[in-house]
Design a protein around this motif. Structure first.
Motif, PDB file in Angstrom:
ATOM      1  N   ILE A 188      68.892  83.201  87.044  1.00 12.70           N
ATOM      2  CA  ILE A 188      69.685  83.437  88.212  1.00 12.70           C
ATOM      3  C   ILE A 188      71.073  82.730  88.213  1.00 12.70           C
ATOM      4  O   ILE A 188      72.030  83.477  88.545  1.00 12.70           O
ATOM      5  CB  ILE A 188      68.949  83.364  89.549  1.00 12.70           C
ATOM      6  CG1 ILE A 188      67.739  84.434  89.507  1.00 12.70           C
ATOM      7  CG2 ILE A 188      69.714  83.654  90.708  1.00 12.70           C
ATOM      8  CD1 ILE A 188      66.784  84.207  90.590  1.00 12.70           C
ATOM      9  N   VAL A 189      71.145  81.222  88.239  1.00 14.03           N
ATOM     10  CA  VAL A 189      72.185  80.656  88.277  1.00 14.03           C
ATOM     11  C   VAL A 189      73.117  81.013  87.238  1.00 14.03           C
ATOM     12  O   VAL A 189      74.440  81.030  87.403  1.00 14.03           O
ATOM     13  CB  VAL A 189      71.894  79.251  88.376  1.00 14.03           C
ATOM     14  CG1 VAL A 189      72.893  78.260  87.915  1.00 14.03           C
ATOM     15  CG2 VAL A 189      71.302  78.699  89.566  1.00 14.03           C
ATOM     16  N   VAL A 190      72.732  81.166  86.047  1.00 16.27           N
ATOM     17  CA  VAL A 190      73.361  81.428  84.918  1.00 16.27           C
ATOM     18  C   VAL A 190      74.243  82.865  85.150  1.00 16.27           C
ATOM     19  O   VAL A 190      75.400  83.167  84.899  1.00 16.27           O
ATOM     20  CB  VAL A 190      72.804  81.374  83.407  1.00 16.27           C
ATOM     21  CG1 VAL A 190      73.621  81.956  82.435  1.00 16.27           C
ATOM     22  CG2 VAL A 190      72.382  79.821  83.144  1.00 16.27           C
ATOM     23  N   ASP A 191      73.360  83.837  85.514  1.00 21.83           N
ATOM     24  CA  ASP A 191      74.023  85.170  85.702  1.00 21.83           C
ATOM     25  C   ASP A 191      75.238  84.972  86.825  1.00 21.83           C
ATOM     26  O   ASP A 191      76.235  85.691  86.786  1.00 21.83           O
ATOM     27  CB  ASP A 191      73.140  86.138  86.507  1.00 21.83           C
ATOM     28  CG  ASP A 191      72.008  86.518  85.152  1.00 21.83           C
ATOM     29  OD1 ASP A 191      72.338  86.189  83.999  1.00 21.83           O
ATOM     30  OD2 ASP A 191      70.728  86.964  85.376  1.00 21.83           O
ATOM     31  N   LYS A 192      74.664  84.080  87.959  1.00 19.05           N
ATOM     32  CA  LYS A 192      76.024  83.947  89.095  1.00 19.05           C
ATOM     33  C   LYS A 192      77.163  83.335  88.296  1.00 19.05           C
ATOM     34  O   LYS A 192      78.214  83.733  88.750  1.00 19.05           O
ATOM     35  CB  LYS A 192      75.272  82.948  90.167  1.00 19.05           C
ATOM     36  CG  LYS A 192      74.288  83.595  90.891  1.00 19.05           C
ATOM     37  CD  LYS A 192      73.903  82.797  92.044  1.00 19.05           C
ATOM     38  CE  LYS A 192      73.077  83.468  93.033  1.00 19.05           C
ATOM     39  NZ  LYS A 192      72.561  82.431  94.222  1.00 19.05           N
ATOM     40  N   LEU A 193      76.952  82.277  87.432  1.00 21.21           N
ATOM     41  CA  LEU A 193      78.042  81.722  87.132  1.00 21.21           C
ATOM     42  C   LEU A 193      78.843  82.691  86.056  1.00 21.21           C
ATOM     43  O   LEU A 193      80.097  82.722  86.110  1.00 21.21           O
ATOM     44  CB  LEU A 193      77.607  80.544  86.411  1.00 21.21           C
ATOM     45  CG  LEU A 193      77.235  79.334  87.107  1.00 21.21           C
ATOM     46  CD1 LEU A 193      76.636  78.066  86.197  1.00 21.21           C
ATOM     47  CD2 LEU A 193      78.431  78.650  87.918  1.00 21.21           C
ATOM     48  N   GLY A 194      78.167  83.307  85.422  1.00 20.80           N
ATOM     49  CA  GLY A 194      79.010  84.380  84.492  1.00 20.80           C
ATOM     50  C   GLY A 194      79.798  85.583  85.217  1.00 20.80           C
ATOM     51  O   GLY A 194      80.720  85.796  84.895  1.00 20.80           O
ATOM     52  N   ARG A 195      79.027  86.016  86.426  1.00 25.04           N
ATOM     53  CA  ARG A 195      79.896  86.654  87.330  1.00 25.04           C
ATOM     54  C   ARG A 195      81.166  86.021  88.047  1.00 25.04           C
ATOM     55  O   ARG A 195      82.106  86.641  87.874  1.00 25.04           O
ATOM     56  CB  ARG A 195      78.892  87.263  88.555  1.00 25.04           C
ATOM     57  CG  ARG A 195      78.064  88.282  88.047  1.00 25.04           C
ATOM     58  CD  ARG A 195      77.504  89.227  89.337  1.00 25.04           C
ATOM     59  NE  ARG A 195      76.601  88.367  90.057  1.00 25.04           N
ATOM     60  CZ  ARG A 195      75.514  87.837  90.008  1.00 25.04           C
ATOM     61  NH1 ARG A 195      74.710  88.281  89.004  1.00 25.04           N
ATOM     62  NH2 ARG A 195      74.569  87.090  90.851  1.00 25.04           N
ATOM     63  N   GLN A 196      81.064  84.655  88.271  1.00 22.57           N
ATOM     64  CA  GLN A 196      82.073  84.227  88.983  1.00 22.57           C
ATOM     65  C   GLN A 196      83.053  83.928  87.973  1.00 22.57           C
ATOM     66  O   GLN A 196      84.312  84.019  88.207  1.00 22.57           O
ATOM     67  CB  GLN A 196      81.596  82.870  89.451  1.00 22.57           C
ATOM     68  CG  GLN A 196      80.988  82.589  90.639  1.00 22.57           C
ATOM     69  CD  GLN A 196      80.593  81.165  91.125  1.00 22.57           C
ATOM     70  OE1 GLN A 196      81.085  80.192  90.498  1.00 22.57           O
ATOM     71  NE2 GLN A 196      79.561  81.083  91.898  1.00 22.57           N
ATOM     72  N   ILE A 197      82.938  83.571  86.568  1.00 16.54           N
ATOM     73  CA  ILE A 197      83.829  83.460  85.599  1.00 16.54           C
ATOM     74  C   ILE A 197      84.709  84.774  85.331  1.00 16.54           C
ATOM     75  O   ILE A 197      85.860  84.875  85.357  1.00 16.54           O
ATOM     76  CB  ILE A 197      83.190  82.967  84.329  1.00 16.54           C
ATOM     77  CG1 ILE A 197      82.667  81.550  84.159  1.00 16.54           C
ATOM     78  CG2 ILE A 197      83.943  83.082  83.210  1.00 16.54           C
ATOM     79  CD1 ILE A 197      81.917  81.298  83.386  1.00 16.54           C
ATOM     80  N   ARG A 198      83.860  85.904  85.241  1.00 13.40           N
ATOM     81  CA  ARG A 198      84.499  87.346  85.040  1.00 13.40           C
ATOM     82  C   ARG A 198      85.227  87.462  86.334  1.00 13.40           C
ATOM     83  O   ARG A 198      86.406  88.291  86.279  1.00 13.40           O
ATOM     84  CB  ARG A 198      83.524  88.402  85.068  1.00 13.40           C
ATOM     85  CG  ARG A 198      82.805  88.080  83.622  1.00 13.40           C
ATOM     86  CD  ARG A 198      81.970  89.483  83.111  1.00 13.40           C
ATOM     87  NE  ARG A 198      80.672  89.502  84.409  1.00 13.40           N
ATOM     88  CZ  ARG A 198      79.480  88.743  83.820  1.00 13.40           C
ATOM     89  NH1 ARG A 198      79.342  88.128  83.036  1.00 13.40           N
ATOM     90  NH2 ARG A 198      78.409  89.001  84.859  1.00 13.40           N
TER      91      ARG A 198
END
Length: 178
Positions: free
Chosen positions: A76-86
Motif C-alpha cells: 500500500i505504501v509503495v502504491d501511495k508513493l508511486g501515485r505521489q511521484i506521478r
C-alpha cells in the motif's frame, strides 16, 4: 535505492528487510540518482504500520499504511508513493528537478473532482489576531477548546512564534524557528 529500516516494538528480521527492499526497489525506475528511503515498521494492537520518508531533491515524499499484515502495508505504501511521484511530475519538472526520470512516469490525468479542487484551491479567508505568550500546555488546551488540529502562539519560554499540532498517533508536535 538505499533503505534504512528501523522497527518500533518489532524485531526487524532479514526476511522483512529483503521484502521491503524488493518492494521499494520498484520505485527505482523513477530516479536518476541514488535515493535513501527511511522506513519505520511498527506494531500496535495487532496492526502493522509502515512509514516511508523519501527525500527527492528538495521535496520530501512521505506515506504510511496500516494493515493486519506488514507485507500488505508495504504494498500500500509503495502504491501511495508511486501515485505521489506521478502527481507531482509537473511540479517537479517546473522546478527543474533532475533527480527524477520523467520518461518513466505516465501522465497524471486528474479526475473531474480533482480538477474542481485545483481550480478552487485559493485563499478564501484571512484572519488577523494578536499573539500572547503562553506555555505549551496552555496552547494545547486552547487548541483542544477550539477543536483545531494546530495552534499558533508565542512561546513564553523563547518569545518565538511557535506552532503546535496534533499528530495522527494522538500525541503533539511542535514547530519552532531555528
Amino acid at each position: 535505492m538505499r533503505v534504512i529500516l528501523s522497527g518500533k516494538q518489532i524485531d526487524v528480521t532479514e526476511a522483512m528487510r529483503n521484502s521491503i527492499d524488493t518492494k521499494l526497489s520498484r520505485l527505482d525506475k523513477y530516479f536518476n540518482e541514488e535515493v535513501t528511503a527511511k522506513v519505520t515498521a511498527s506494531v500496535f494492537r495487532n496492526l502493522h504500520k509502515i512509514e516511508v520518508t523519501l527525500p527527492v531533491g528538495k521535496t520530501i515524499m512521505r506515506a504510511e499504511a496500516v494493515d493486519t499484515d506488514l507485507y500488505n502495508a508495504t504494498d500500500i505504501v509503495v502504491d501511495k508513493l508511486g501515485r505521489q511521484i506521478r502527481k507531482h511530475k509537473t511540479k517537479l519538472m517546473d522546478r527543474g528537478n533532475d533527480t527524477i526520470r520523467f520518461e518513466n512516469i505516465e501522465a497524471y490525468i486528474p479526475r473531474e473532482e480533482e480538477k474542481e479542487e485545483e481550480l478552487h484551491g485559493k485563499i478564501v479567508k484571512r484572519k488577523r489576531f494578536g499573539f500572547r505568550p503562553m506555555s505549551e500546555e496552555e496552547a494545547i488546551l486552547q487548541m483542544e477548546l477550539l477543536g483545531h488540529n494546530f495552534f499558533v502562539f508565542t512561546s513564553a519560554e523563547t518569545d518565538a512564534i511557535t506552532v503546535i499540532y496534533k499528530r495522527k498517533d494522538g500525541n503533539y508536535g511542535i514547530l519552532e524557528p531555528e
